[in-house]
Design a protein around this motif. Structure first.
Motif, mmCIF file in Angstrom:
data_model
loop_
_atom_site.group_PDB
_atom_site.id
_atom_site.type_symbol
_atom_site.label_atom_id
_atom_site.label_comp_id
_atom_site.label_asym_id
_atom_site.label_seq_id
_atom_site.Cartn_x
_atom_site.Cartn_y
_atom_site.Cartn_z
ATOM 1 N N SER A 66 0.750 -1.190 -0.026
ATOM 2 C CA SER A 66 0.082 -0.002 0.009
ATOM 3 C C SER A 66 1.040 1.214 0.013
ATOM 4 N N VAL A 67 0.768 2.214 -1.210
ATOM 5 C CA VAL A 67 1.471 3.141 -1.178
ATOM 6 C C VAL A 67 0.980 4.252 -0.282
ATOM 7 N N ALA A 68 -0.258 4.519 -0.005
ATOM 8 C CA ALA A 68 -0.771 5.385 1.107
ATOM 9 C C ALA A 68 -0.304 5.016 2.509
ATOM 10 N N ALA A 69 -0.485 3.803 2.707
ATOM 11 C CA ALA A 69 0.182 3.419 4.121
ATOM 12 C C ALA A 69 1.539 3.786 4.199
ATOM 13 N N SER A 70 2.352 3.658 3.212
ATOM 14 C CA SER A 70 4.015 3.802 3.218
ATOM 15 C C SER A 70 4.263 5.366 3.354
ATOM 16 N N VAL A 71 3.314 6.319 2.794
ATOM 17 C CA VAL A 71 3.637 7.799 3.121
ATOM 18 C C VAL A 71 2.924 8.109 4.517
ATOM 19 N N LEU A 72 1.966 7.517 4.900
ATOM 20 C CA LEU A 72 1.467 7.795 6.078
ATOM 21 C C LEU A 72 2.601 7.500 7.192
#
Length: 340
Positions: free
Chosen positions: A268-274
């Motif tokens: 998950s890209v979104a989880a990584s930037v979070l």
């Protein structure tokens, strides 16, 4: 609740708890001012300062999804920053400097990808080669000194303001959204995950694993190039010794905090930037809380460990098993429940 929201909900809750914790020590943490056409405040600073790690985390997520690792992203930042500063010092202009920096990042990604996909070197060893030699390359470009420049167009990429927000915020948010849409709105995400789960099986299924592996390392190199451009533009100079130093560790940690497995597969890209924003919130919060600088790394390590423990599925499973055990102990024995 959508599947994506459920996937990143632990990271959102963790970030909210961290913000509340920092606000206890520094009540003005959430305060945002608008003066001179720009927003300012600790939260805005987190969004801006977290840009390099967020960009590195985007590329690192794709690499880790293929069961790889890229230890060279911090060094690629130094190389691309040195390349951009050299181009500016040579009078080539901001557009040429950005293009050359991106080309340098692409070349580094192709190098790593070929070592892994074509030659078959283990990713940690292949990227370690560039990690150790890359700063020497950057120093050769800068001739062992800090190259400075005064080009306002290039400096705008690191310290400029657009619609009240710092430009780096638009760069990392836009990159994350573009990569996430590309991975989830096309078959690329599924193909990348299949390589991470079982490369041999995916090759037998007709997937060109070699090209995809090179592509994810190229993506990581380009993300590192963007981070290098931002870091160089922000300080208006290229420091080959310190640019991106140890940021590869923060990028890997951001991916892990995002719940992505180092064994590859679903990502998950979104989880990584979070995860990157969680790390930057910890860094900024420690400084604003006034803790002595010698304790910063220890406190950061402790907080990160707590975050990982809270998000650990094994810990959640043990807690659930403990609750079931306690509930069973409280239930009356079968003889007690029998009718008289």
């Amino acid at each position: 609740m959508t599947r994506t929201l459920r996937r990143i909900l632990p990271q959102i809750l963790t970030l909210a708890v961290l913000v509340a914790l920092v606000s206890l020590f520094f009540p003005q943490f959430l305060s945002v001012d608008y003066q001179g056409g720009r927003l300012s405040g600790p939260v805005i600073d987190v969004l801006k300062r977290g840009a390099p790690v967020a960009l590195l985390a985007v590329g690192m997520t794709l690499v880790i999804a293929t069961r790889g690792i890229d230890l060279s992203v911090g060094t690629i930042m130094a190389i691309t920053g040195a390349t951009a500063a050299w181009a500016l010092a040579s009078g080539w202009g901001a557009a040429a400097a950005v293009l050359l920096a991106l080309m340098a990042g692409l070349a580094c990604g192709v190098w790593n990808g070929c070592l892994v996909a074509l030659i078959g070197i283990q990713p940690i060893v292949a990227t370690l080669i560039l990690m150790t030699s890359g700063r020497g390359i950057a120093q050769l470009i800068t001739e062992g000194r800090i190259l400075t420049f005064t080009d306002p167009g290039f400096a705008w990429l690191g310290s400029g303001i657009l619609l009240g927000l710092p430009v780096p915020v638009y760069i990392w948010v836009g990159t994350a959204i573009a990569v996430a849409l590309l991975m989830r709105r096309t078959a690329l995400g599924l193909l990348v995950e299949s390589i991470g789960i079982n490369r041999s099986a995916s090759a037998l299924a007709g997937i060109n694993a070699t090209v995809l592996l090179i592509a994810v390392y190229v993506a990581s190199g380009l993300c590192a190039a963007l981070a290098g451009i931002i870091a160089t533009a922000d300080i208006r100079g290229a420091d080959a010794n310190n640019a991106g130093l140890w940021l590869e560790l923060d990028a890997i940690l951001a991916v892990v905090i995002g719940g992505n497995s180092l064994l590859g597969g679903r990502f998950s890209v979104a989880a990584s930037v979070l995860g990157a924003m969680i790390i930057q919130t910890i860094d900024t919060g420690i400084l604003l809380a006034g803790f002595p600088s010698e304790y910063n790394l220890v406190i950061k390590a402790g907080l990160v460990l707590m975050v990982l423990l809270v998000q650990s599925p094994n810990l959640a499973g043990h807690w659930y098993a403990l609750r079931r055990h306690v509930r069973r102990r409280r239930e009356p024995a079968p003889s007690d429940r029998s009718a008289p």
